[in-house]
Enzyme design. Sequence first.
Site, PDB file in Angstrom:
ATOM      1  CE  LYS A 147      -4.493   0.783   0.132  1.00 46.63           C
ATOM      2  NZ  LYS A 147      -5.628  -0.167  -0.272  1.00 46.63           N
TER       3      LYS A 147
HETATM    4  P1  NAD Z   1     -12.844   7.789  -3.005  1.00 46.79           P
HETATM    5  O1  NAD Z   1     -11.808   8.992  -2.635  1.00 46.79           O
HETATM    6  O2  NAD Z   1     -13.185   7.729  -4.076  1.00 46.79           O
HETATM    7  O3  NAD Z   1     -14.225   8.296  -1.889  1.00 46.79           O
HETATM    8  C1  NAD Z   1     -14.175   8.355  -0.411  1.00 46.79           C
HETATM    9  C2  NAD Z   1     -15.476   8.957  -0.242  1.00 46.79           C
HETATM   10  O4  NAD Z   1     -15.526   8.817   1.265  1.00 46.79           O
HETATM   11  C3  NAD Z   1     -15.622  10.196  -0.651  1.00 46.79           C
HETATM   12  O5  NAD Z   1     -16.983  10.190  -0.716  1.00 46.79           O
HETATM   13  C4  NAD Z   1     -15.493  11.050   0.653  1.00 46.79           C
HETATM   14  O6  NAD Z   1     -16.257  12.293   0.690  1.00 46.79           O
HETATM   15  C5  NAD Z   1     -16.020  10.086   1.723  1.00 46.79           C
HETATM   16  N1  NAD Z   1     -15.414  10.667   3.010  1.00 46.79           N
HETATM   17  C6  NAD Z   1     -14.251  10.806   3.431  1.00 46.79           C
HETATM   18  N2  NAD Z   1     -14.254  10.816   4.784  1.00 46.79           N
HETATM   19  C7  NAD Z   1     -15.523  10.853   5.236  1.00 46.79           C
HETATM   20  C8  NAD Z   1     -15.894  10.719   6.469  1.00 46.79           C
HETATM   21  N3  NAD Z   1     -15.108  11.103   7.620  1.00 46.79           N
HETATM   22  N4  NAD Z   1     -17.164  10.460   6.553  1.00 46.79           N
HETATM   23  C9  NAD Z   1     -17.868  10.158   5.620  1.00 46.79           C
HETATM   24  N5  NAD Z   1     -17.476  10.006   4.368  1.00 46.79           N
HETATM   25  C10 NAD Z   1     -16.043  10.292   4.150  1.00 46.79           C
HETATM   26  O7  NAD Z   1     -12.311   6.443  -2.188  1.00 46.79           O
HETATM   27  P2  NAD Z   1     -12.749   5.010  -2.536  1.00 46.79           P
HETATM   28  O8  NAD Z   1     -11.573   4.520  -3.424  1.00 46.79           O
HETATM   29  O9  NAD Z   1     -14.175   4.859  -2.797  1.00 46.79           O
HETATM   30  O10 NAD Z   1     -12.200   4.326  -1.217  1.00 46.79           O
HETATM   31  C11 NAD Z   1     -13.212   4.171  -0.032  1.00 46.79           C
HETATM   32  C12 NAD Z   1     -12.524   3.069   0.914  1.00 46.79           C
HETATM   33  O11 NAD Z   1     -12.882   2.076   0.006  1.00 46.79           O
HETATM   34  C13 NAD Z   1     -11.260   3.096   1.430  1.00 46.79           C
HETATM   35  O12 NAD Z   1     -11.071   2.555   2.585  1.00 46.79           O
HETATM   36  C14 NAD Z   1     -10.614   2.562   0.397  1.00 46.79           C
HETATM   37  O13 NAD Z   1      -9.313   1.963   1.105  1.00 46.79           O
HETATM   38  C15 NAD Z   1     -11.433   1.341   0.331  1.00 46.79           C
HETATM   39  N6  NAD Z   1     -11.181   0.444  -0.982  1.00 46.79           N
HETATM   40  C16 NAD Z   1     -11.367   1.073  -2.431  1.00 46.79           C
HETATM   41  C17 NAD Z   1     -10.972   0.357  -3.595  1.00 46.79           C
HETATM   42  C18 NAD Z   1     -10.875   1.010  -4.887  1.00 46.79           C
HETATM   43  O14 NAD Z   1     -10.828   0.335  -5.694  1.00 46.79           O
HETATM   44  N7  NAD Z   1     -11.003   2.302  -4.906  1.00 46.79           N
HETATM   45  C19 NAD Z   1     -10.717  -1.067  -3.258  1.00 46.79           C
HETATM   46  C20 NAD Z   1     -10.811  -1.574  -2.075  1.00 46.79           C
HETATM   47  C21 NAD Z   1     -11.012  -0.829  -0.966  1.00 46.79           C
END
Ligand code: NAD
Length: 484
Positions: A147
């Site tokens: 990561k």
């Molecule tokens: P992203 O940046 O696209 O979206 C994150 C979202 O969370 C945004 O809408 C933001 O406004 C919101 N957010 C941030 N802080 C917040 C809070 N305190 N309360 C509520 N909402 C809040 O990111 P993502 O890629 O969607 O990732 C989100 C989660 O999913 C992370 O934990 C990431 O590790 C996990 N994840 C993502 C992927 C991927 O392929 N993108 C894969 C596996 C896991």
Amino acid sequence: MLSQWGSAGCSGRTGEGTRIQGIEGAMNRTKVKEAKTADRGTEDLNPFHIAQRQFDNAARYIPELKAGLVEWLKRPNRMITVEFPIETAEGEVKNFVGYRCVHNVARGPGKGGIRYHPDVTADEVRALASWMTWKCAVLDVPFGGAKGGIICNPKKRTKDDLRKITRRFIAELGDAIGPHSDIPAPDVNTNAETMAWIYDTYDMMHKGRNNLGVVTGKPVNMGGSLGRNEATSRGCLYCTQQALARGLVDGLSSVMGATVVVQGYGNAGAIAAQLYAEQGAKIIAVSDSRGGIHNPDGLDPRAVLQHKKQTGSVVGYPGTKEVSNEELLTIPCDILVPAALENVIRGDNAAAVQAKVIAEAANGPTTPTADEILFERGIPVLPDILANAGGVTVSYFEWVQNNENEQWEEDEVNAKMKAKMVKATNAVIDKQKEINESLADLDGRRKERGLNGDPLKKVDLRTAAYVLAISRVAEVTLERGIWP
Ligand code: NAD
């Protein structure tokens, strides 16, 4: 500047950024480090401590593992810190700190996203890297865990700044990443465009060979896989559907007609809301970093996304009541999908959760104390290392396509991913059953086998997934033989 060290003895560096004047995010550290719980004392919210606690808990159920192997599997193989400047459009010089951690490569090259956030810490990156190791093992994807993260606030940076930050970070990492050593992907605040910059930077530095496999989540027209953008959410849906079909929740055998609350409206959350709705679920509340919205009669997830694109937030979407992110987690619903950041369901609020099942699209949203409370209350948690693994699974498919110079149809990608998600979900549910049934024969020996005198007790799905993953990684490590 580049330095490398393992986890041991470097935790003092988690206040990263404080040594250099002007490091973005250094004065902006808002992350909660501990929380008071009603009757279980204070909870340590350091994500890496949490990851290690989850590991220790699961390792108790694999007594045949040698102590030295357990210690090695628990800690990251490598942690790189880079510190670098960029020159902004206004002519200022801004300094940034970035991390890349490889936790384990026994089963294949390191794999894991890169996060841009002001609250990134070295220990958060270590935790996320270790969760990637276990996730790839649960899904039986031939990757290890890695990561990365950069302490920066993308909301305060121009696109040009972000491109410079990305290029300089990748240049600083040099040969530490590569198509057969460590392969980044998107995470919080990074996307296909960021991955294109990563690919281009690496390709410029390694001309004359096929470098497409150095990063996944790329735009589809430059080696990205069809279906990758939706894969995390689609995998989460498949996992939920399979778990419900297996009878995980009494009286809820499918997502059809289920009420769903989603926290976080980015890649994982907004697409999950749409995909669950397409399967007949009613999305009743969603949120982003600015707050949440609730309508018990249901929301149109696509229209909410349009509103977010136009206004910058889901808040203010017509016909909804505004709720805080804390309140959102306690709204009565069938399925709660945390899809934002770590430590949102904790010892101090888990008792108030009113969902029938939690599907972790985010990494690390539930703390160990919350896990205990939810387990006691009979609320199953589909753990991150299973539920959000659709993303890395399709990243693996993208990497295969890149290495073979192929492009698969989207239906083929989704079908292959579904098969892996269903198999992994079954394996985790079966492992939980196997462990819990085996405990019945152990009464006399329980205390001996417990850690710190804790008796072994029935396990939740997270612990079952860890047991499965640790056993798989340990087995490969021993098959390879410990070098030299
Ligand atoms: P992203 O940046 O696209 O979206 C994150 C979202 O969370 C945004 O809408 C933001 O406004 C919101 N957010 C941030 N802080 C917040 C809070 N305190 N309360 C509520 N909402 C809040 O990111 P993502 O890629 O969607 O990732 C989100 C989660 O999913 C992370 O934990 C990431 O590790 C996990 N994840 C993502 C992927 C991927 O392929 N993108 C894969 C596996 C896991």
